[in-house]
Design a protein around this motif. Sequence first.
Motif, PDB file in Angstrom:
ATOM      1  N   GLU A 347      -6.496 -74.483  -7.161  1.00 45.55           N
ATOM      2  CA  GLU A 347      -5.095 -74.900  -6.988  1.00 45.55           C
ATOM      3  C   GLU A 347      -4.405 -74.064  -5.920  1.00 45.55           C
ATOM      4  O   GLU A 347      -3.652 -74.587  -5.079  1.00 45.55           O
ATOM      5  N   LYS A 348      -4.628 -72.748  -5.954  1.00 43.84           N
ATOM      6  CA  LYS A 348      -3.984 -71.857  -4.994  1.00 43.84           C
ATOM      7  C   LYS A 348      -4.467 -72.137  -3.568  1.00 43.84           C
ATOM      8  O   LYS A 348      -3.685 -72.082  -2.616  1.00 43.84           O
ATOM      9  N   GLU A 349      -5.752 -72.445  -3.398  1.00 41.96           N
ATOM     10  CA  GLU A 349      -6.270 -72.742  -2.068  1.00 41.96           C
ATOM     11  C   GLU A 349      -5.648 -74.024  -1.523  1.00 41.96           C
ATOM     12  O   GLU A 349      -5.295 -74.109  -0.339  1.00 41.96           O
ATOM     13  N   THR A 350      -5.520 -75.009  -2.402  1.00 45.79           N
ATOM     14  CA  THR A 350      -4.867 -76.259  -1.983  1.00 45.79           C
ATOM     15  C   THR A 350      -3.407 -76.009  -1.618  1.00 45.79           C
ATOM     16  O   THR A 350      -2.898 -76.510  -0.602  1.00 45.79           O
ATOM     17  N   GLU A 351      -2.750 -75.203  -2.456  1.00 46.74           N
ATOM     18  CA  GLU A 351      -1.346 -74.884  -2.202  1.00 46.74           C
ATOM     19  C   GLU A 351      -1.195 -74.090  -0.902  1.00 46.74           C
ATOM     20  O   GLU A 351      -0.243 -74.294  -0.143  1.00 46.74           O
ATOM     21  N   ALA A 352      -2.159 -73.173  -0.626  1.00 48.92           N
ATOM     22  CA  ALA A 352      -2.085 -72.356   0.588  1.00 48.92           C
ATOM     23  C   ALA A 352      -2.208 -73.226   1.837  1.00 48.92           C
ATOM     24  O   ALA A 352      -1.496 -73.029   2.832  1.00 48.92           O
ATOM     25  N   LYS A 353      -3.108 -74.185   1.795  1.00 50.11           N
ATOM     26  CA  LYS A 353      -3.274 -75.067   2.950  1.00 50.11           C
ATOM     27  C   LYS A 353      -2.007 -75.893   3.191  1.00 50.11           C
ATOM     28  O   LYS A 353      -1.584 -76.086   4.339  1.00 50.11           O
ATOM     29  N   ALA A 354      -1.422 -76.385   2.092  1.00 44.76           N
ATOM     30  CA  ALA A 354      -0.190 -77.186   2.230  1.00 44.76           C
ATOM     31  C   ALA A 354       0.954 -76.336   2.767  1.00 44.76           C
ATOM     32  O   ALA A 354       1.712 -76.775   3.650  1.00 44.76           O
ATOM     33  N   LEU A 355       1.077 -75.108   2.281  1.00 44.34           N
ATOM     34  CA  LEU A 355       2.157 -74.235   2.727  1.00 44.34           C
ATOM     35  C   LEU A 355       1.953 -73.794   4.169  1.00 44.34           C
ATOM     36  O   LEU A 355       2.916 -73.665   4.938  1.00 44.34           O
ATOM     37  N   GLU A 356       0.697 -73.590   4.524  1.00 42.90           N
ATOM     38  CA  GLU A 356       0.390 -73.213   5.914  1.00 42.90           C
ATOM     39  C   GLU A 356       0.809 -74.353   6.862  1.00 42.90           C
ATOM     40  O   GLU A 356       1.392 -74.111   7.926  1.00 42.90           O
ATOM     41  N   LEU A 357       0.502 -75.575   6.453  1.00 34.77           N
ATOM     42  CA  LEU A 357       0.876 -76.726   7.267  1.00 34.77           C
ATOM     43  C   LEU A 357       2.400 -76.851   7.358  1.00 34.77           C
ATOM     44  O   LEU A 357       2.940 -77.143   8.441  1.00 34.77           O
ATOM     45  N   ALA A 358       3.086 -76.599   6.260  1.00 36.23           N
ATOM     46  CA  ALA A 358       4.553 -76.680   6.269  1.00 36.23           C
ATOM     47  C   ALA A 358       5.141 -75.616   7.183  1.00 36.23           C
ATOM     48  O   ALA A 358       6.126 -75.860   7.895  1.00 36.23           O
ATOM     49  N   TYR A 359       4.528 -74.429   7.174  1.00 34.84           N
ATOM     50  CA  TYR A 359       5.037 -73.362   8.047  1.00 34.84           C
ATOM     51  C   TYR A 359       4.836 -73.719   9.516  1.00 34.84           C
ATOM     52  O   TYR A 359       5.672 -73.393  10.367  1.00 34.84           O
ATOM     53  N   THR A 360       3.717 -74.384   9.811  1.00 34.04           N
ATOM     54  CA  THR A 360       3.445 -74.785  11.193  1.00 34.04           C
ATOM     55  C   THR A 360       4.566 -75.676  11.734  1.00 34.04           C
ATOM     56  O   THR A 360       4.923 -75.624  12.930  1.00 34.04           O
ATOM     57  N   TYR A 361       5.145 -76.492  10.834  1.00 40.41           N
ATOM     58  CA  TYR A 361       6.228 -77.388  11.246  1.00 40.41           C
ATOM     59  C   TYR A 361       7.602 -76.820  10.876  1.00 40.41           C
ATOM     60  O   TYR A 361       8.578 -77.580  10.749  1.00 40.41           O
ATOM     61  N   SER A 362       7.655 -75.509  10.676  1.00 41.14           N
ATOM     62  CA  SER A 362       8.916 -74.798  10.406  1.00 41.14           C
ATOM     63  C   SER A 362       9.609 -75.289   9.141  1.00 41.14           C
ATOM     64  O   SER A 362      10.837 -75.271   9.041  1.00 41.14           O
ATOM     65  N   LYS A 363       8.848 -75.720   8.168  1.00 37.64           N
ATOM     66  CA  LYS A 363       9.409 -76.186   6.905  1.00 37.64           C
ATOM     67  C   LYS A 363       9.165 -75.199   5.766  1.00 37.64           C
ATOM     68  O   LYS A 363       9.414 -75.517   4.598  1.00 37.64           O
ATOM     69  N   ALA A 364       8.634 -74.012   6.120  1.00 34.10           N
ATOM     70  CA  ALA A 364       8.394 -72.979   5.117  1.00 34.10           C
ATOM     71  C   ALA A 364       8.558 -71.624   5.765  1.00 34.10           C
ATOM     72  O   ALA A 364       8.430 -71.480   6.994  1.00 34.10           O
ATOM     73  N   ASP A 365       8.836 -70.624   4.951  1.00 32.41           N
ATOM     74  CA  ASP A 365       9.030 -69.265   5.442  1.00 32.41           C
ATOM     75  C   ASP A 365       7.695 -68.520   5.434  1.00 32.41           C
ATOM     76  O   ASP A 365       6.874 -68.694   4.514  1.00 32.41           O
ATOM     77  N   LEU A 366       7.481 -67.697   6.456  1.00 38.56           N
ATOM     78  CA  LEU A 366       6.214 -66.966   6.543  1.00 38.56           C
ATOM     79  C   LEU A 366       6.017 -66.045   5.346  1.00 38.56           C
ATOM     80  O   LEU A 366       4.896 -65.851   4.881  1.00 38.56           O
ATOM     81  N   ARG A 367       7.118 -65.492   4.847  1.00 41.60           N
ATOM     82  CA  ARG A 367       6.987 -64.593   3.704  1.00 41.60           C
ATOM     83  C   ARG A 367       6.420 -65.325   2.484  1.00 41.60           C
ATOM     84  O   ARG A 367       5.659 -64.742   1.709  1.00 41.60           O
ATOM     85  N   ASP A 368       6.786 -66.586   2.358  1.00 39.73           N
ATOM     86  CA  ASP A 368       6.223 -67.370   1.258  1.00 39.73           C
ATOM     87  C   ASP A 368       4.727 -67.596   1.463  1.00 39.73           C
ATOM     88  O   ASP A 368       3.942 -67.581   0.507  1.00 39.73           O
TER      89      ASP A 368
END
Length: 401
Positions: A347-368
């Motif tokens: 679950e965490k690996e899936t979540e990490a990939k999704a969050l990484e993609l969101a950060y790429t499009y400036s939709k998430a904070d790097l600290r998260d």
Amino acid sequence: MNPNFKNTSIYYMLLLVLLFLGISYAGQLEELINTALENSPRLKRYDYLASSAIKRGKYSLSLPNPVFYFGLSNLPTSKLYPTSKEPMSGYTIGISQMYTLPIKRQLENSVYKSQREEIRKDLEVEKKELIRDLKVKYLEWLYTFKREELLKKNLSEAAFLIRLAEENYRYAKATLSDVILARTKRIELESMLVGLQEERKTLEEEISYLVGKRVDLRPEEVDFHAPNTEDLSHSPYLERIKAQVERLKAELQRLKVEHYPDLELMLEYMVRPAMDNLVSLRVGFTIPVWKGKKEDLAVLSKEEEIRSKLEELKDTQLRLIREMNELKVQLEAKKRILKLLDDLLKEKETEAKALELAYTYSKADLRDVVKLYQELWDLRMKRLEVELSIQKLYPALEALI
């Protein structure tokens, strides 16, 4: 998407394959155990104790040393030496020998025979514990390589996070503190790697101590399985106490004949200047005057020791059952935890990939993103720790049977 991020299950499969390729059917761990059994001072000392018991047994069969004595008899007060004017005066030469009855000496020898068997059972316990300690330390040493591979994987992910932060910083999509945070995580992982190297060297020293000499180690995968724990009747811990009971029984039989009389044989030859020389023969024997307060009490005391040891045997049986059941409970619980960690990691690996993609499009904070990967790294390390703790339970179970 970072190509370094891979499924954990694939990573572990590759790691196991690499370790499997290094397996020798002779088995380094088996070699270490055999060397330890032959070389460890921890075991060799029992050989000397057994040899000592054998020699004491032979000693118990022998008689006490004879006593040789010389004396002056019936000396006149005017001259402190024999003289022809005093016909009863003379020189006395004698020898005496205390003769211990054969049954006493044979039973004393039986005590030392029982003691030798007790030492042999002590040795079996020590062997079990040495093998257990060696297996545990080898497992801990082996898992330092698995942790190292895991840290290197985490470092590659940390390096990717740094590149990601620096790239977004150039385009003003991230702050300098984001870059510093990513670099700090890399430094933390590198520090853990340095500490791991020190831990490995310490474990190598501990393994060399257990083996009894310096050894060169190579990482080889080992896989322990739960032993058959249905029958504890031949546990070395029980066998040791049974041997102690037999030794106490042998001592009891010896005490039961303690009141038998010991004989003393004496021969004297007296040289008299004024008269014929004389020869004296004497036979003496001990009388158990205080049997009720001495020998009988010693017998009763030894019988109480035997009863106490039999109760200890019962207590040890119950303790072994308790420890065995506790280890089994821990084993099942840790297996369930391992499965939960596997599911959580996915679950965490899936979540990490999704969050990484969101950060790429400036939709998430790097600290998260960093926080999530920190959780992922911790989970991976936790999974490895649980896996190690499961493997360490098997030698603990083996040592009890």
